[in-house]
Write a protein that holds these residues in place. Structure first.
Motif, PDB file in Angstrom:
ATOM      1  N   ILE A 284       4.784  56.277 -43.515  1.00  0.00           N
ATOM      2  CA  ILE A 284       4.949  56.110 -44.971  1.00  0.00           C
ATOM      3  C   ILE A 284       3.584  55.902 -45.637  1.00  0.00           C
ATOM      4  CG2 ILE A 284       5.820  54.499 -46.746  1.00  0.00           C
ATOM      5  CD1 ILE A 284       8.406  54.307 -45.116  1.00  0.00           C
TER       6      ILE A 284
ATOM      7  N   HIS B 179       1.759  56.592 -49.398  1.00  0.00           N
ATOM      8  CA  HIS B 179       0.744  55.728 -50.012  1.00  0.00           C
ATOM      9  C   HIS B 179      -0.546  56.523 -50.269  1.00  0.00           C
ATOM     10  CE1 HIS B 179       2.702  51.607 -48.816  1.00  0.00           C
ATOM     11  NE2 HIS B 179       3.592  52.498 -49.234  1.00  0.00           N
TER      12      HIS B 179
ATOM     13  N   LEU C 188       1.796  48.369 -53.123  1.00  0.00           N
ATOM     14  CA  LEU C 188       1.266  49.001 -51.902  1.00  0.00           C
ATOM     15  C   LEU C 188       0.442  47.998 -51.103  1.00  0.00           C
ATOM     16  CD1 LEU C 188      -0.083  52.498 -53.107  1.00  0.00           C
ATOM     17  CD2 LEU C 188       2.214  51.907 -52.345  1.00  0.00           C
TER      18      LEU C 188
ATOM     19  N   GLU D  11       2.675  45.616 -49.278  1.00  0.00           N
ATOM     20  CA  GLU D  11       3.291  46.273 -48.122  1.00  0.00           C
ATOM     21  C   GLU D  11       2.293  46.419 -46.989  1.00  0.00           C
ATOM     22  OE1 GLU D  11       6.859  48.907 -50.150  1.00  0.00           O
ATOM     23  OE2 GLU D  11       4.937  49.900 -49.845  1.00  0.00           O
TER      24      GLU D  11
ATOM     25  N   PHE E  51       4.448  45.282 -43.896  1.00  0.00           N
ATOM     26  CA  PHE E  51       4.445  46.207 -42.755  1.00  0.00           C
ATOM     27  C   PHE E  51       3.837  45.561 -41.503  1.00  0.00           C
ATOM     28  CE2 PHE E  51       4.485  50.291 -45.664  1.00  0.00           C
ATOM     29  CZ  PHE E  51       5.742  49.929 -46.135  1.00  0.00           C
TER      30      PHE E  51
ATOM     31  N   HIS F 101       9.922  58.369 -51.073  1.00  0.00           N
ATOM     32  CA  HIS F 101       9.230  57.185 -50.549  1.00  0.00           C
ATOM     33  C   HIS F 101      10.162  55.951 -50.624  1.00  0.00           C
ATOM     34  CE1 HIS F 101       5.414  54.496 -51.617  1.00  0.00           C
ATOM     35  NE2 HIS F 101       6.097  53.966 -50.621  1.00  0.00           N
TER      36      HIS F 101
ATOM     37  N   GLU G 250      12.090  53.577 -47.783  1.00  0.00           N
ATOM     38  CA  GLU G 250      11.896  52.130 -47.683  1.00  0.00           C
ATOM     39  C   GLU G 250      13.217  51.370 -47.879  1.00  0.00           C
ATOM     40  OE1 GLU G 250       7.149  51.964 -48.710  1.00  0.00           O
ATOM     41  OE2 GLU G 250       8.524  51.174 -50.214  1.00  0.00           O
TER      42      GLU G 250
HETATM   43 FE   LIG Z   1       5.605  51.938 -49.974  1.00  0.00          FE
END
Ligand SMILES: [Fe+2]
Ligand SMILES: [Fe+2]
Length: 162
Positions: free
Chosen positions: A10, A15, A60, A63, A68, A138, A142
């Motif tokens: 992703i 991103h 972002l 994440e 993440f 996207h 998610e």
């Molecule tokens: Fe994202």
């Protein structure tokens, strides 16, 4: 696919696309604003885009620095990085941001479509439509894959720590 593989992909696909397109679209909007025929409409489009861009960039970052890596660490049984915010609350606010961002981009496409036609105006409609489509894909990944798996990992990690 592991959580790490899923989120790495992703970041690499969506991103990276955003990091390339967000500044490019800001610059195109600025150029279009120099065309005096557009007046107020273009400044409304610019301020809406700026809001979306600011939200997305902070999103972002959260994440990539926290959400993440935390999921990936839990998956490997490692200690996750220290989070600077409540993970469950942030996950819920991220889902709201996914919805809001999707509808703002669709509104922006409409606003830009209504401006007097020019090459730059057409380029912008195409760029923002592509951004909106990529964002839908996207967010779908998610919402349907990353977030449910993150919650599972968080539950499992919580149990193994206690
Ligand atoms: Fe994202
Ligand atoms: Fe997200």
């Amino acid at each position: 696919m592991t959580f790490k593989e899923l989120t790495d992909s992703i970041v690499a696909v969506h991103h990276s696309f955003l990091r390339r397109e967000l500044p490019a679209i800001s610059a195109q909007l600025e150029d279009l604003a120099k065309d005096l025929r557009h007046g107020n409409e273009i400044s409304e489009a610019q301020s809406l885009f700026k809001k979306v861009r600011d939200k997305v960039e902070a999103h972002l970052k959260d994440e990539e620095t926290t959400l993440f890596p935390t999921g990936s660490a839990l998956e490997l049984g490692q200690t996750p990085p220290q989070a600077e915010f409540d993970l469950l609350e942030r996950l819920a606010s991220m889902e709201k941001e996914h919805d809001n961002c999707g509808s703002s981009l669709k509104l922006l496409v409409q606003m830009l479509s209504q401006l007097p036609a020019s090459n730059l105006q057409k380029t912008l409609v195409t760029s923002v439509s592509a951004l909106s489509q990529d964002m839908d894909e996207h967010v779908r990944k998610e919402n349907t894959e990353v977030h449910p798996r993150f919650l599972e990992l968080l539950g499992a990690g919580g149990k193994s720590r206690s």
